[in-house]
Design an enzyme around this catalytic site. Structure first.
Site, PDB file in Angstrom:
ATOM      1  N   ASP A  46     -17.242  15.533   3.479  1.00 22.51           N
ATOM      2  CA  ASP A  46     -18.578  15.229   2.964  1.00 22.51           C
ATOM      3  C   ASP A  46     -18.483  14.415   1.682  1.00 22.51           C
ATOM      4  O   ASP A  46     -17.939  14.883   0.684  1.00 22.51           O
ATOM      5  CB  ASP A  46     -19.326  16.547   2.694  1.00 22.51           C
ATOM      6  CG  ASP A  46     -20.741  16.328   2.204  1.00 22.51           C
ATOM      7  OD1 ASP A  46     -21.629  16.133   3.054  1.00 22.51           O
ATOM      8  OD2 ASP A  46     -20.966  16.357   0.983  1.00 22.51           O
ATOM      9  N   TYR A  51     -21.140   9.957  -5.409  1.00 22.04           N
ATOM     10  CA  TYR A  51     -19.928  10.665  -5.830  1.00 22.04           C
ATOM     11  C   TYR A  51     -18.882   9.680  -6.355  1.00 22.04           C
ATOM     12  O   TYR A  51     -17.859  10.093  -6.901  1.00 22.04           O
ATOM     13  CB  TYR A  51     -19.305  11.440  -4.667  1.00 22.04           C
ATOM     14  CG  TYR A  51     -20.151  12.561  -4.115  1.00 22.04           C
ATOM     15  CD1 TYR A  51     -21.333  12.970  -4.724  1.00 22.04           C
ATOM     16  CD2 TYR A  51     -19.763  13.215  -2.940  1.00 22.04           C
ATOM     17  CE1 TYR A  51     -22.099  13.988  -4.189  1.00 22.04           C
ATOM     18  CE2 TYR A  51     -20.521  14.247  -2.412  1.00 22.04           C
ATOM     19  CZ  TYR A  51     -21.691  14.616  -3.027  1.00 22.04           C
ATOM     20  OH  TYR A  51     -22.449  15.625  -2.491  1.00 22.04           O
ATOM     21  N   LYS A  76     -24.137   9.937   2.402  1.00 25.98           N
ATOM     22  CA  LYS A  76     -25.553  10.121   2.071  1.00 25.98           C
ATOM     23  C   LYS A  76     -26.160   8.842   1.499  1.00 25.98           C
ATOM     24  O   LYS A  76     -25.473   8.077   0.818  1.00 25.98           O
ATOM     25  CB  LYS A  76     -25.706  11.251   1.056  1.00 25.98           C
ATOM     26  CG  LYS A  76     -25.053  12.559   1.478  1.00 25.98           C
ATOM     27  CD  LYS A  76     -25.203  13.630   0.405  1.00 25.98           C
ATOM     28  CE  LYS A  76     -24.419  14.871   0.757  1.00 25.98           C
ATOM     29  NZ  LYS A  76     -22.964  14.667   0.559  1.00 25.98           N
ATOM     30  N   HIS A 109     -30.009  11.698   0.776  1.00 20.67           N
ATOM     31  CA  HIS A 109     -29.506  12.634  -0.232  1.00 20.67           C
ATOM     32  C   HIS A 109     -30.615  13.504  -0.844  1.00 20.67           C
ATOM     33  O   HIS A 109     -30.451  14.714  -0.981  1.00 20.67           O
ATOM     34  CB  HIS A 109     -28.766  11.867  -1.334  1.00 20.67           C
ATOM     35  CG  HIS A 109     -27.759  12.683  -2.062  1.00 20.67           C
ATOM     36  ND1 HIS A 109     -26.747  12.135  -2.813  1.00 20.67           N
ATOM     37  CD2 HIS A 109     -27.584  14.025  -2.160  1.00 20.67           C
ATOM     38  CE1 HIS A 109     -26.000  13.089  -3.339  1.00 20.67           C
ATOM     39  NE2 HIS A 109     -26.495  14.251  -2.968  1.00 20.67           N
TER      40      HIS A 109
END
Length: 282
Positions: A46, A51, A76, A109
């Site tokens: 994931d 990120y 996402k 997200h």
């Protein structure tokens, strides 16, 4: 490899019941930790544009001895790309960054209802799935009213909804609402991150001692027995293996009730991120 339970989604896709979170996992050290996780048995990875580690994920995929078709890469859509055209372009760009031809799973997200463009974003995911860019589509942090709006507009029900869920914020009502719509709940930050002491909680430690397991393993079982996909982050090899070793015991009904009783409501959120208020960073 650990024999990991699977969930069957409303579109027929099968996902392992435990996924590997990668928030704050980056660089060369991140590649190494991701490779050890894959070696331990993780197959669902994931990530997210926000990120800032898509390159790391792609490098680990390329270096892994496991074939691409056996790895499930999930990402996402960031809030900056909620309009239809931006969303389609972002999905393509993320694929280029990771260096793969398709996402196995892809989520919006955050709903960002103050901007009120998440229905456009969802239409983009629906079409990207038709184009072959995504295998299964879902959302993250969506409340019932957000789910109903996109389902009504497109006729397509998300396969998963990834939500905050840990013992101090069990989010049980949203888990029930997801089930009512045939949506699988994914739990993010199930161990509460470093912002609370859930792993040192006496109730959880007592249950763990009774079952001769660790608090982290007890929380994993709590999620699994509530039919929630457990997305857990660890860069430590021993913890990665520990987090998968949860299929040889079962919590009692009273164990689950005790864990549920630890809920603190809104005060339990790890960063106070209410989906109707939170404005995702761009």
């Amino acid at each position: 490899m650990t024999n990991i339970k699977e969930y069957r989604l409303n579109d027929g896709t099968r996902l392992p019941a435990i996924g590997l979170g990668t928030v704050n996992v980056r660089g060369a050290q991140g590649v190494t930790s991701l490779l050890t996780a894959i070696e331990s048995g993780y197959r669902l990875i994931d990530t997210s544009t926000n990120y800032n580690n898509e390159g790391m994920v792609g490098e680990a995929v390329r270096r892994s001895a496991i074939k691409r078709g056996e790895l499930l890469i999930s990402s996402k859509l960031p809030g900056a790309a909620h309009t239809y055209d931006k969303a389609v372009q972002m999905i393509q760009e993320q694929l280029y960054r990771i260096g793969i031809d398709y996402f196995d799973k892809y989520l919006i997200h955050w709903p960002l209802p103050k901007r009120d463009k998440y229905d456009q974003a969802w239409q983009a995911l629906v079409d990207a799935q038709k184009f072959g860019l995504i295998k299964t589509i879902g959302v993250s942090n969506f409340l019932p009213e957000h789910l109903d709006k996109i389902i009504e507009k497109t006729g397509v029900v998300p396969a998963t909804n990834q939500i905050e869920r840990h013992p101090y914020f069990n989010n049980n009502e949203l888990v029930k609402e997801n089930k009512k719509r045939g949506i699988l709940t994914e739990a993010w930050s199930p161990l509460g991150r470093q912002l609370n002491d859930v792993l040192e909680n006496e109730t959880i430690m007592d249950i763990a001692e009774k079952h001769k397991k660790t608090p982290a393993q007890v929380i994993a079982r709590w999620n699994l027995q509530n039919d929630c996909l457990h997305v857990v982050k660890s860069a430590n090899y021993e913890h990665q293996e520990e987090n998968l070793d949860v299929f040889d015991f079962e919590l009692s009904t009273s164990d689950i009730k005790e864990i549920d009783s630890l809920d603190k409501g809104e005060a339990g959120r790890v960063e106070g991120q209410h989906p109707n208020e939170y404005e995702e960073f761009d």
